[in-house]
Every structure is written in structure tokens, then in C-alpha cells.
Design a protein around this motif. Sequence first.
Motif, PDB file in Angstrom:
ATOM      1  N   SER A 117       0.816  -1.229   0.000  1.00  0.00           N
ATOM      2  CA  SER A 117       0.000   0.000   0.000  1.00  0.00           C
ATOM      3  C   SER A 117       0.842   1.268   0.000  1.00  0.00           C
ATOM      4  O   SER A 117       0.385   2.322  -0.451  1.00  0.00           O
ATOM      5  N   HIS A 118       2.086   1.161   0.463  1.00  0.00           N
ATOM      6  CA  HIS A 118       2.980   2.323   0.469  1.00  0.00           C
ATOM      7  C   HIS A 118       3.765   2.468  -0.838  1.00  0.00           C
ATOM      8  O   HIS A 118       4.646   3.325  -0.950  1.00  0.00           O
ATOM      9  N   GLY A 119       3.453   1.608  -1.803  1.00  0.00           N
ATOM     10  CA  GLY A 119       4.030   1.774  -3.136  1.00  0.00           C
ATOM     11  C   GLY A 119       5.437   1.240  -3.319  1.00  0.00           C
ATOM     12  O   GLY A 119       6.173   1.699  -4.193  1.00  0.00           O
ATOM     13  N   HIS A 120       5.815   0.244  -2.505  1.00  0.00           N
ATOM     14  CA  HIS A 120       7.185  -0.300  -2.594  1.00  0.00           C
ATOM     15  C   HIS A 120       7.288  -1.536  -3.476  1.00  0.00           C
ATOM     16  O   HIS A 120       8.371  -2.117  -3.606  1.00  0.00           O
ATOM     17  N   ILE A 121       6.154  -1.969  -4.061  1.00  0.00           N
ATOM     18  CA  ILE A 121       6.148  -3.216  -4.834  1.00  0.00           C
ATOM     19  C   ILE A 121       5.819  -2.947  -6.297  1.00  0.00           C
ATOM     20  O   ILE A 121       4.935  -2.136  -6.615  1.00  0.00           O
ATOM     21  N   TYR A 122       6.528  -3.658  -7.170  1.00  0.00           N
ATOM     22  CA  TYR A 122       6.315  -3.535  -8.623  1.00  0.00           C
ATOM     23  C   TYR A 122       5.892  -4.897  -9.181  1.00  0.00           C
ATOM     24  O   TYR A 122       6.435  -5.929  -8.778  1.00  0.00           O
ATOM     25  N   VAL A 123       4.929  -4.877 -10.083  1.00  0.00           N
ATOM     26  CA  VAL A 123       4.502  -6.091 -10.783  1.00  0.00           C
ATOM     27  C   VAL A 123       4.808  -5.901 -12.260  1.00  0.00           C
ATOM     28  O   VAL A 123       4.311  -4.962 -12.888  1.00  0.00           O
ATOM     29  N   ASN A 124       5.671  -6.743 -12.787  1.00  0.00           N
ATOM     30  CA  ASN A 124       6.123  -6.622 -14.181  1.00  0.00           C
ATOM     31  C   ASN A 124       6.664  -5.219 -14.483  1.00  0.00           C
ATOM     32  O   ASN A 124       6.423  -4.654 -15.547  1.00  0.00           O
ATOM     33  N   ASN A 129      -0.036  -0.602  -5.777  1.00  0.00           N
ATOM     34  CA  ASN A 129      -0.303  -0.426  -4.348  1.00  0.00           C
ATOM     35  C   ASN A 129      -1.632  -1.056  -3.916  1.00  0.00           C
ATOM     36  O   ASN A 129      -2.212  -0.683  -2.905  1.00  0.00           O
ATOM     37  N   ILE A 130      -2.117  -2.020  -4.691  1.00  0.00           N
ATOM     38  CA  ILE A 130      -3.382  -2.692  -4.381  1.00  0.00           C
ATOM     39  C   ILE A 130      -3.074  -4.089  -3.853  1.00  0.00           C
ATOM     40  O   ILE A 130      -2.674  -4.986  -4.600  1.00  0.00           O
ATOM     41  N   ALA A 131      -3.258  -4.275  -2.535  1.00  0.00           N
ATOM     42  CA  ALA A 131      -2.880  -5.534  -1.880  1.00  0.00           C
ATOM     43  C   ALA A 131      -3.663  -6.728  -2.402  1.00  0.00           C
ATOM     44  O   ALA A 131      -3.152  -7.848  -2.442  1.00  0.00           O
ATOM     45  N   SER A 132      -4.908  -6.504  -2.826  1.00  0.00           N
ATOM     46  CA  SER A 132      -5.754  -7.611  -3.275  1.00  0.00           C
ATOM     47  C   SER A 132      -5.584  -7.943  -4.758  1.00  0.00           C
ATOM     48  O   SER A 132      -6.249  -8.839  -5.269  1.00  0.00           O
ATOM     49  N   ARG A 133      -4.695  -7.214  -5.433  1.00  0.00           N
ATOM     50  CA  ARG A 133      -4.466  -7.495  -6.863  1.00  0.00           C
ATOM     51  C   ARG A 133      -4.100  -8.957  -7.066  1.00  0.00           C
ATOM     52  O   ARG A 133      -3.336  -9.537  -6.295  1.00  0.00           O
ATOM     53  N   ARG A 134      -4.619  -9.555  -8.119  1.00  0.00           N
ATOM     54  CA  ARG A 134      -4.322 -10.956  -8.401  1.00  0.00           C
ATOM     55  C   ARG A 134      -3.044 -11.069  -9.222  1.00  0.00           C
ATOM     56  O   ARG A 134      -2.916 -10.466 -10.278  1.00  0.00           O
ATOM     57  N   VAL A 135      -2.115 -11.853  -8.714  1.00  0.00           N
ATOM     58  CA  VAL A 135      -0.867 -12.123  -9.417  1.00  0.00           C
ATOM     59  C   VAL A 135      -1.102 -13.334 -10.319  1.00  0.00           C
ATOM     60  O   VAL A 135      -1.587 -14.375  -9.864  1.00  0.00           O
ATOM     61  N   GLU A 136      -0.776 -13.191 -11.593  1.00  0.00           N
ATOM     62  CA  GLU A 136      -0.988 -14.269 -12.560  1.00  0.00           C
ATOM     63  C   GLU A 136       0.296 -15.079 -12.766  1.00  0.00           C
ATOM     64  O   GLU A 136       1.398 -14.603 -12.458  1.00  0.00           O
ATOM     65  N   ILE A 137       0.145 -16.272 -13.285  1.00  0.00           N
ATOM     66  CA  ILE A 137       1.308 -17.125 -13.570  1.00  0.00           C
ATOM     67  C   ILE A 137       2.247 -16.398 -14.539  1.00  0.00           C
ATOM     68  O   ILE A 137       1.809 -15.860 -15.557  1.00  0.00           O
TER      69      ILE A 137
END
Length: 204
Positions: A117-124, A129-137
Amino acid sequence: MSKRKSAKYKLDRRMGENIWGRPNSPVNKRSYGPGQHGQRRKGKMSDYGLQLRAKQKLKGYYGDVTEKQFKRTYAEASRMKGDTSQNLIGLLEQRLDMVVYRAKFAPTIFSARQVVSHGHIYVNGVKCNIASRRVEIGDVVSLGSKAKEMALVIEAQGLAERDIPDYVQPDGNDKITFTRVPKLDEVPYPVTMEPNLVVEFYSR
């Protein structure tokens, strides 16, 4: 974002189990429930009571997600092909905050949600910053540059009580790839989870 209103270890005390396998859980010293009546002998639990307890334990393990979110996840699992209880576990394990926790980017599921939520994570490569976002294979989840120096991240990576499961493939200390959706018996729960009872609870 919902916040945990009570101390996170209260769930451990209420369930009488060390839900997250943490060495400083009060259950390691006192296995009875919280409060002045915690040591009273408990009667036999009804089927409904067992189902409710299984739901509260599973919901609590994933960071005490809101009832609305949890019920929505169950509804989606029930619409998917295959075993609903396995589908439910798979969907919960695909939450971004849980993938961050599994990757040992945070010491607890609650701190994992905070890191996201504090914006420290990157996906691809894109900040999320959305904790419930679904991570795909095949998705790559990585730490931002500031997060790599954070004390809680360094603490998490040194924790001996849990390992990174093989469906989360590390690439160094700051990046992982989500390789597949796990089955119930592949998820490293410190205690027994009973998603079949959760399905029964919502199927009433």
C-alpha cells in the motif's frame, strides 16, 4: 484499506493455535483463549461452529481480509471448474500481499500489505499499491529501490521459521516470479487449514 482493529496475536489466542508459526506467539506459552474466561473447559462444537472457526482462521491467516472480500473470493472460486476449496486457496495465494509475504519481502502478512500500500512493490516493472491485486502465472514481483534498504524487509529475509515455497521462484533477494497456482497441500501453512469447511459454511 481495512485495518486490523485488534492485536494480531489475539487470533492465535482465540484459535488456540500459532496461525503464522511465529516464535513469539503467546500460544507458545499459553494455549488457552484470551480474557478472564479463557481457561474454561469448552464444550463440543457444533458443525456450524466448526465451519465458522475454519472460516475465521483462514480469513485471519490471509491478513484478516474483510468479510465482503472473502465472500467475493469464495463466490469466484465456486464458479470456477474443479474443487471449490482448492480454487479458494489458489485465489487467496494469488493475492499480491500474500505473494509479497511468501517471497519473504515482509515478516508478516500485515507488514506485506503495508509494503504494498505504500508503493514499494512492482509487478512486471509497474508500481502497484493494491494488496488484493491478483498475481498471474509468469508475473514478476519486485521490490522498489527504497524497500531494499527497509529494516522490515531485511528482517523478513533473515527469518528462519519459513521458507519460500517453490511456486514463488526467487531471482536474487529483490525479485520473484510466480510460477504456478498452488494446491492446498503445497501451501506452507504452519497449522491445518480446512477450506472444505469454509465451503460448507457458505453453502448452507
